[in-house]
Scaffold this motif. Sequence first.
Motif, PDB file in Angstrom:
ATOM      1  N   CYS A   1      24.037  27.018  62.603  1.00 28.99           N
ATOM      2  CA  CYS A   1      22.814  26.302  62.925  1.00 28.99           C
ATOM      3  C   CYS A   1      22.029  27.046  64.003  1.00 28.99           C
ATOM      4  O   CYS A   1      22.584  27.845  64.760  1.00 28.99           O
ATOM      5  N   ILE A   2      20.754  26.756  64.066  1.00 25.27           N
ATOM      6  CA  ILE A   2      19.863  27.405  65.019  1.00 25.27           C
ATOM      7  C   ILE A   2      20.271  27.165  66.470  1.00 25.27           C
ATOM      8  O   ILE A   2      20.225  28.083  67.288  1.00 25.27           O
ATOM      9  N   PRO A   3      20.683  25.936  66.849  1.00 33.29           N
ATOM     10  CA  PRO A   3      21.085  25.722  68.237  1.00 33.29           C
ATOM     11  C   PRO A   3      22.190  26.656  68.716  1.00 33.29           C
ATOM     12  O   PRO A   3      22.246  26.986  69.901  1.00 33.29           O
ATOM     13  N   VAL A   4      23.090  27.072  67.827  1.00 33.48           N
ATOM     14  CA  VAL A   4      24.129  28.023  68.235  1.00 33.48           C
ATOM     15  C   VAL A   4      23.499  29.351  68.655  1.00 33.48           C
ATOM     16  O   VAL A   4      23.869  29.949  69.668  1.00 33.48           O
ATOM     17  N   LEU A   5      22.518  29.815  67.874  1.00 31.67           N
ATOM     18  CA  LEU A   5      21.803  31.035  68.239  1.00 31.67           C
ATOM     19  C   LEU A   5      21.042  30.850  69.554  1.00 31.67           C
ATOM     20  O   LEU A   5      21.001  31.747  70.400  1.00 31.67           O
ATOM     21  N   LEU A   6      20.455  29.670  69.740  1.00 33.73           N
ATOM     22  CA  LEU A   6      19.708  29.391  70.958  1.00 33.73           C
ATOM     23  C   LEU A   6      20.623  29.419  72.177  1.00 33.73           C
ATOM     24  O   LEU A   6      20.276  29.986  73.221  1.00 33.73           O
ATOM     25  N   VAL A   7      21.801  28.805  72.066  1.00 34.75           N
ATOM     26  CA  VAL A   7      22.750  28.806  73.182  1.00 34.75           C
ATOM     27  C   VAL A   7      23.257  30.221  73.455  1.00 34.75           C
ATOM     28  O   VAL A   7      23.447  30.609  74.613  1.00 34.75           O
ATOM     29  N   GLY A   8      23.453  31.007  72.388  1.00 35.03           N
ATOM     30  CA  GLY A   8      23.815  32.413  72.585  1.00 35.03           C
ATOM     31  C   GLY A   8      22.767  33.136  73.405  1.00 35.03           C
ATOM     32  O   GLY A   8      23.082  33.942  74.290  1.00 35.03           O
ATOM     33  N   GLY A   9      21.486  32.823  73.139  1.00 33.41           N
ATOM     34  CA  GLY A   9      20.395  33.423  73.905  1.00 33.41           C
ATOM     35  C   GLY A   9      20.392  32.975  75.354  1.00 33.41           C
ATOM     36  O   GLY A   9      20.080  33.753  76.262  1.00 33.41           O
ATOM     37  N   ILE A  10      20.764  31.704  75.595  1.00 41.66           N
ATOM     38  CA  ILE A  10      20.845  31.198  76.970  1.00 41.66           C
ATOM     39  C   ILE A  10      21.990  31.878  77.723  1.00 41.66           C
ATOM     40  O   ILE A  10      21.848  32.276  78.882  1.00 41.66           O
ATOM     41  N   LEU A  11      23.128  32.031  77.055  1.00 47.37           N
ATOM     42  CA  LEU A  11      24.292  32.645  77.689  1.00 47.37           C
ATOM     43  C   LEU A  11      24.037  34.097  78.063  1.00 47.37           C
ATOM     44  O   LEU A  11      24.456  34.564  79.131  1.00 47.37           O
ATOM     45  N   ILE A  12      23.340  34.843  77.184  1.00 43.29           N
ATOM     46  CA  ILE A  12      23.114  36.264  77.451  1.00 43.29           C
ATOM     47  C   ILE A  12      22.180  36.471  78.643  1.00 43.29           C
ATOM     48  O   ILE A  12      22.148  37.553  79.240  1.00 43.29           O
TER      49      ILE A  12
ATOM     50  N   PHE B 104      30.638  30.103  85.235  1.00 45.27           N
ATOM     51  CA  PHE B 104      31.507  30.274  84.067  1.00 45.27           C
ATOM     52  C   PHE B 104      31.879  28.922  83.474  1.00 45.27           C
ATOM     53  O   PHE B 104      31.870  28.738  82.249  1.00 45.27           O
ATOM     54  N   ILE B 105      32.190  27.953  84.336  1.00 49.44           N
ATOM     55  CA  ILE B 105      32.559  26.610  83.877  1.00 49.44           C
ATOM     56  C   ILE B 105      31.369  25.923  83.207  1.00 49.44           C
ATOM     57  O   ILE B 105      31.512  25.246  82.180  1.00 49.44           O
ATOM     58  N   GLU B 106      30.178  26.077  83.782  1.00 50.73           N
ATOM     59  CA  GLU B 106      28.982  25.489  83.175  1.00 50.73           C
ATOM     60  C   GLU B 106      28.751  26.053  81.781  1.00 50.73           C
ATOM     61  O   GLU B 106      28.335  25.337  80.856  1.00 50.73           O
ATOM     62  N   ALA B 107      29.013  27.350  81.616  1.00 50.29           N
ATOM     63  CA  ALA B 107      28.828  27.984  80.314  1.00 50.29           C
ATOM     64  C   ALA B 107      29.824  27.444  79.291  1.00 50.29           C
ATOM     65  O   ALA B 107      29.465  27.190  78.132  1.00 50.29           O
ATOM     66  N   ILE B 108      31.070  27.261  79.710  1.00 53.22           N
ATOM     67  CA  ILE B 108      32.083  26.695  78.814  1.00 53.22           C
ATOM     68  C   ILE B 108      31.669  25.289  78.390  1.00 53.22           C
ATOM     69  O   ILE B 108      31.769  24.908  77.220  1.00 53.22           O
ATOM     70  N   ASN B 109      31.170  24.521  79.365  1.00 55.79           N
ATOM     71  CA  ASN B 109      30.737  23.159  79.066  1.00 55.79           C
ATOM     72  C   ASN B 109      29.551  23.153  78.099  1.00 55.79           C
ATOM     73  O   ASN B 109      29.440  22.271  77.244  1.00 55.79           O
ATOM     74  N   LEU B 110      28.669  24.143  78.227  1.00 54.79           N
ATOM     75  CA  LEU B 110      27.520  24.236  77.324  1.00 54.79           C
ATOM     76  C   LEU B 110      27.972  24.519  75.893  1.00 54.79           C
ATOM     77  O   LEU B 110      27.453  23.929  74.937  1.00 54.79           O
ATOM     78  N   VAL B 111      28.955  25.412  75.742  1.00 57.02           N
ATOM     79  CA  VAL B 111      29.490  25.727  74.411  1.00 57.02           C
ATOM     80  C   VAL B 111      30.161  24.500  73.799  1.00 57.02           C
ATOM     81  O   VAL B 111      29.993  24.201  72.612  1.00 57.02           O
ATOM     82  N   ILE B 112      30.930  23.787  74.629  1.00 59.11           N
ATOM     83  CA  ILE B 112      31.570  22.562  74.141  1.00 59.11           C
ATOM     84  C   ILE B 112      30.512  21.523  73.772  1.00 59.11           C
ATOM     85  O   ILE B 112      30.632  20.825  72.760  1.00 59.11           O
ATOM     86  N   SER B 113      29.452  21.443  74.581  1.00 62.02           N
ATOM     87  CA  SER B 113      28.403  20.443  74.352  1.00 62.02           C
ATOM     88  C   SER B 113      27.770  20.581  72.985  1.00 62.02           C
ATOM     89  O   SER B 113      27.464  19.585  72.325  1.00 62.02           O
ATOM     90  N   ILE B 114      27.569  21.812  72.542  1.00 61.77           N
ATOM     91  CA  ILE B 114      26.890  22.023  71.265  1.00 61.77           C
ATOM     92  C   ILE B 114      27.800  21.712  70.082  1.00 61.77           C
ATOM     93  O   ILE B 114      27.344  21.495  68.962  1.00 61.77           O
ATOM     94  N   ASN B 115      29.123  21.642  70.350  1.00 68.39           N
ATOM     95  CA  ASN B 115      30.069  21.379  69.270  1.00 68.39           C
ATOM     96  C   ASN B 115      30.784  20.040  69.397  1.00 68.39           C
ATOM     97  O   ASN B 115      31.511  19.640  68.491  1.00 68.39           O
ATOM     98  N   VAL B 116      30.593  19.356  70.513  1.00 64.93           N
ATOM     99  CA  VAL B 116      31.395  18.172  70.797  1.00 64.93           C
ATOM    100  C   VAL B 116      31.184  17.054  69.780  1.00 64.93           C
ATOM    101  O   VAL B 116      32.076  16.207  69.584  1.00 64.93           O
ATOM    102  N   ALA B 117      30.047  17.039  69.109  1.00 68.83           N
ATOM    103  CA  ALA B 117      29.795  16.007  68.094  1.00 68.83           C
ATOM    104  C   ALA B 117      30.866  16.003  67.015  1.00 68.83           C
ATOM    105  O   ALA B 117      31.194  14.946  66.450  1.00 68.83           O
ATOM    106  N   GLN B 118      31.439  17.166  66.751  1.00 73.50           N
ATOM    107  CA  GLN B 118      32.457  17.276  65.705  1.00 73.50           C
ATOM    108  C   GLN B 118      33.717  16.494  66.070  1.00 73.50           C
ATOM    109  O   GLN B 118      34.476  16.095  65.182  1.00 73.50           O
TER     110      GLN B 118
END
Length: 428
Positions: A40-51, A208-222
């Motif tokens: 999904c697009i949000p995954v690409l968007l979060v990748g852009g935020i992380l970089i 680093f912890i905020e970034a981990i939480n952001l990755v979890i946030s985009i997938n936590v719905a699952q």
Amino acid sequence: MENTSKNSQENIDSVLTSIPENQRQPWYVPAFIFGGLEFCIPVLLVGGILIGNFSLLEIIGILLIGLVFFQWIGNAIQGYIGAKTGLTSSALAALSFGKEQSRIIVGIVILILTLGWWAIQTSVAADAFSALLGINKDENLFLYILSTTIIGLLFAIPSILGYASIKWVDYIAIPAGLLLVTVALYLSFSNLGWEKISTWNPEGNMSFIEAINLVISINVAQWLIAPDYTRFAKPTWRDNILIPLGIIIVGFPLFIVGGIMSIGTGNSDIVQVMQELGFPAWGFVVLWVATWTSQLVSNYTGGLVLCNMFNLNDGKSRKVLTLVFALVGILLALLGIMNQFVNFLYATALIIPVIAGVIMSHYFFVDKIMLTSKQSWNWLATVSIIIGLLVGYFTQYVYPIGIPAVLSLIVSGALYLLLNNLLNTKTR
């Protein structure tokens, strides 16, 4: 024969009925659907935020912890519950929350979650389509509204038809998405070169912890909606441990690609990044097709939740309410929900884990035998999610510590078990 087939399909897409074991499918079918959900697009968007905050090596570490470790565990556990009971996420919640609380509170939460995702991605797809045709939203508002509406309705058609249509779209769209990733990497390396990409090391302000939480946030719905799809899987730990592979195999490289595409652009907006990279016109079409996969899942789940909220269990009602869901999502996309993307992510990371924690605790430690709820409102579950929410909010915003999504899930689940043991209350 035709009527039998039709009745069988309506039973598969029913909301309150457990999927019989003779209609279960191999693990790779739901895994493929979850792979489509992750593409999904949000995954690409979060990748852009992380970089913008980390090097590629650091992002890999973040993904190993947030996506591979925590997400795999959460999905496997909740997926197993769905496979064992054969129930949807909204119907499953009634076992611990009670029938009415599940329909009202849990139903609304899942509905807002899936509706938000669906509207955000419809908005991005509409922007990509507008960029392809040169439609300026401010100058040609009518054309923008028309194109967004058409795109949204096309997204919705397979999910309205049912589960069987979703998997066939995924079989087509995921390879198309892989083509998009391949071209994105080629253009990124051509424009930037390997040296700049490999030595990229920005000075960001995200921990680093905020970034981990952001990755979890985009997938936590699952962690909450997994049963909507694993209820079609075989009720074994083996299959449900393998199913999250679809998420990992698709999500891990997609986060990386989103990051690489955004290096040097200073922008995480995927449509603008693609324009800056010089994507050919067909690239925007592929982006739309790839987006279709996760849209189907959100739309299908939204229709199931609405049926559960209104206590409707026939195939026709599910189709009508899935269409209603899509129309509301189109309206939200037009109203500019994309502007609240990050806030939406953090809100889901607060709400979803506490509900998932209660459901997991109830099934594994309180009562897993009964498949119908006699209690309309379980106040032990209510108290547990309120305390879990407070813990999540405090650890995320007031005194940041640990991974709030995981902490709140553990607290809500443990408190629910403790209250049941102390009060010796049967929750059904």
